[in-house]
Design an enzyme around this catalytic site. Structure first.
Site, PDB file in Angstrom:
ATOM      1  N   ASN A  70      -1.026  -3.977   2.132  1.00 30.24           N
ATOM      2  CA  ASN A  70      -0.116  -3.099   1.379  1.00 30.24           C
ATOM      3  C   ASN A  70       1.264  -3.727   1.493  1.00 30.24           C
ATOM      4  O   ASN A  70       1.903  -3.628   2.536  1.00 30.24           O
ATOM      5  CB  ASN A  70      -0.136  -1.681   1.963  1.00 30.24           C
ATOM      6  CG  ASN A  70       0.942  -0.797   1.350  1.00 30.24           C
ATOM      7  OD1 ASN A  70       1.586  -1.179   0.365  1.00 30.24           O
ATOM      8  ND2 ASN A  70       1.139   0.376   1.934  1.00 30.24           N
ATOM      9  N   LYS A 116       3.918  -2.872   0.194  1.00 32.93           N
ATOM     10  CA  LYS A 116       5.027  -1.911   0.067  1.00 32.93           C
ATOM     11  C   LYS A 116       6.067  -2.493  -0.913  1.00 32.93           C
ATOM     12  O   LYS A 116       5.685  -3.216  -1.832  1.00 32.93           O
ATOM     13  CB  LYS A 116       5.612  -1.574   1.443  1.00 32.93           C
ATOM     14  CG  LYS A 116       4.504  -1.109   2.405  1.00 32.93           C
ATOM     15  CD  LYS A 116       4.988  -0.462   3.663  1.00 32.93           C
ATOM     16  CE  LYS A 116       3.789  -0.054   4.516  1.00 32.93           C
ATOM     17  NZ  LYS A 116       4.166   0.666   5.728  1.00 32.93           N
ATOM     18  N   HIS A 155      -0.084   7.734   0.489  1.00 34.06           N
ATOM     19  CA  HIS A 155       0.500   7.023   1.630  1.00 34.06           C
ATOM     20  C   HIS A 155       1.560   7.912   2.288  1.00 34.06           C
ATOM     21  O   HIS A 155       2.261   8.658   1.604  1.00 34.06           O
ATOM     22  CB  HIS A 155       1.131   5.705   1.170  1.00 34.06           C
ATOM     23  CG  HIS A 155       1.477   4.813   2.317  1.00 34.06           C
ATOM     24  ND1 HIS A 155       2.616   4.998   3.068  1.00 34.06           N
ATOM     25  CD2 HIS A 155       0.818   3.769   2.870  1.00 34.06           C
ATOM     26  CE1 HIS A 155       2.643   4.086   4.029  1.00 34.06           C
ATOM     27  NE2 HIS A 155       1.563   3.326   3.930  1.00 34.06           N
ATOM     28  N   GLU A 212       4.380   7.356   3.334  1.00 30.55           N
ATOM     29  CA  GLU A 212       5.744   7.181   2.807  1.00 30.55           C
ATOM     30  C   GLU A 212       5.920   7.979   1.510  1.00 30.55           C
ATOM     31  O   GLU A 212       6.998   8.514   1.242  1.00 30.55           O
ATOM     32  CB  GLU A 212       6.034   5.684   2.616  1.00 30.55           C
ATOM     33  CG  GLU A 212       6.188   4.988   3.966  1.00 30.55           C
ATOM     34  CD  GLU A 212       5.769   3.529   3.999  1.00 30.55           C
ATOM     35  OE1 GLU A 212       5.624   2.909   2.935  1.00 30.55           O
ATOM     36  OE2 GLU A 212       5.565   3.011   5.124  1.00 30.55           O
ATOM     37  N   GLU A 221      -4.002   6.555   8.829  1.00 26.16           N
ATOM     38  CA  GLU A 221      -2.757   5.897   9.218  1.00 26.16           C
ATOM     39  C   GLU A 221      -1.873   6.895   9.961  1.00 26.16           C
ATOM     40  O   GLU A 221      -1.141   7.674   9.327  1.00 26.16           O
ATOM     41  CB  GLU A 221      -2.007   5.402   7.969  1.00 26.16           C
ATOM     42  CG  GLU A 221      -2.770   4.371   7.161  1.00 26.16           C
ATOM     43  CD  GLU A 221      -1.838   3.464   6.366  1.00 26.16           C
ATOM     44  OE1 GLU A 221      -1.965   2.239   6.515  1.00 26.16           O
ATOM     45  OE2 GLU A 221      -0.968   3.965   5.633  1.00 26.16           O
ATOM     46  N   GLY A 224       4.651   0.715  10.974  1.00 34.06           N
ATOM     47  CA  GLY A 224       5.891  -0.055  11.020  1.00 34.06           C
ATOM     48  C   GLY A 224       6.652   0.067  12.330  1.00 34.06           C
ATOM     49  O   GLY A 224       7.812  -0.320  12.418  1.00 34.06           O
ATOM     50  N   SER A 255       0.580  -0.793  12.278  1.00 32.20           N
ATOM     51  CA  SER A 255       0.917  -1.892  13.180  1.00 32.20           C
ATOM     52  C   SER A 255      -0.287  -2.757  13.570  1.00 32.20           C
ATOM     53  O   SER A 255      -0.377  -3.237  14.701  1.00 32.20           O
ATOM     54  CB  SER A 255       1.629  -1.355  14.431  1.00 32.20           C
ATOM     55  OG  SER A 255       2.860  -0.725  14.070  1.00 32.20           O
TER      56      SER A 255
HETATM   57  P1  13P Z   1       2.326  -1.534   9.097  1.00 30.71           P
HETATM   58  O1  13P Z   1       1.094  -2.393   9.179  1.00 30.71           O
HETATM   59  O2  13P Z   1       3.547  -2.281   8.711  1.00 30.71           O
HETATM   60  O3  13P Z   1       2.486  -0.665  10.318  1.00 30.71           O
HETATM   61  O4  13P Z   1       2.057  -0.515   7.874  1.00 30.71           O
HETATM   62  C1  13P Z   1       0.873   0.180   7.801  1.00 30.71           C
HETATM   63  C2  13P Z   1       0.808   0.820   6.479  1.00 30.71           C
HETATM   64  O5  13P Z   1       1.530   1.745   6.177  1.00 30.71           O
HETATM   65  C3  13P Z   1      -0.163   0.283   5.517  1.00 30.71           C
HETATM   66  O6  13P Z   1      -0.301   1.128   4.419  1.00 30.71           O
END
Ligand code: 13P
Length: 248
Positions: free
Chosen positions: A9, A11, A94, A96, A166, A172, A211
């Site tokens: 992803n 982002k 997601h 976010e 997640e 992150g 992560s």
């Molecule tokens: P990270 O791997 O950067 O922690 O992000 C995970 C994520 O949100 C994947 O959709």
């Protein structure tokens, strides 16, 4: 036996030049990868990934989709538009999107349904915040998020979907869920679905995200109910992403 699926992803990262190098690097290292691999990229780069990945073993998709099929929704992208770029997957819900853009469980369920109606495979993200974990409601939160989808689309819809667990506190942050913590929630999710349809539950791919790195992927992916990962930051490095793919 479920096949592992590793999905990047990106982002809101990337540009035409960097993407070219990243995709080239990933493609060059796919020889010893057994897992399924996909990348979810920002909308403007769908044409680029389609051109670069068509005919390869890597699938691609988007990170969001409108719940509407078409109409006066300025700035939105429909599932049919994603089909024009031959997307296989689209991420819905997601954390976010839920936290920053206020997407409700109901809206996420509508996006999931819109994706499936167009023939896309939704990757449904679920997960609890740190506060929710610490107050002992992790399972209740994940169940509520999944129930919204079950109410709208039914358990059979999960035969053509992926769930990504997640935990928000692991995204992150560099703070990965331990393999035991992740496995416990994955087993809860599969058990919940098994109560409705055993075949769907046994075939359901449940990814872990938060992560994941080359260094911790193997211990996560060896867990019986963890079927790969949804990878944020580490998917922006070909070397790191390939290390995760090889662990799958
Ligand atoms: P990270 O791997 O950067 O922690 O992000 C995970 C994520 O949100 C994947 O959709």
């Amino acid at each position: 036996m479920r096949r592992k699926l590793i999905a990047g992803n990106w982002k809101m990262h990337g540009n035409l030049v960097d993407n070219e190098a990243l995709l080239h690097g990933i493609l060059a290292g796919m020889g010893d990868v057994k897992a399924g691999v996909a990348v979810s990229v920002p909308f403007p780069y769908l044409a680029q990934v389609k051109a670069k990945l068509a005919g390869s073993r890597i699938a691609w998709g988007a990170q969001n989709v409108s719940q509407h099929a078409k109409g006066a929704y300025t700035g939105e992208i429909s599932a049919a538009m994603l089909n024009d770029f031959e997307c296989k997957y689209v991420i819905v819900g997601h954390s976010e999107r839920r936290a920053v853009y206020g997407e409700s469980d109901q809206l996420v369920a509508e996006k999931y349904a819109a994706a499936q109606t167009a023939g896309l495979v939704p990757i449904l993200c679920v997960g609890e915040t740190l506060e929710e974990r610490e107050s002992g409601v992790t399972e209740a939160v994940v169940a509520r998020q999944i129930d919204a989808v079950l109410a709208k689309s039914g358990v059979i819809s999960l035969a053509n979907a992926v769930i990504a667990y997640e935990p928000v506190w692991a995204i992150g942050t560099g703070r990965t869920a331990s393999p035991e913590q992740a496995q416990a929630v994955h087993a809860f999710i599969r058990g919940k679905i098994r109560g409705l349809d055993a075949d769907v539950a046994n075939n359901l791919v449940i990814q872990y995200g938060g992560s994941v790195k080359g260094a911790n992927a193997a211990e996560l992916f060896v867990q019986p109910d963890i079927d790969g990962g949804l990878i944020g930051g580490a998917s922006l490095s070909a070397e790191e992403f390939l290390a995760i793919c090889r662990a799958g």
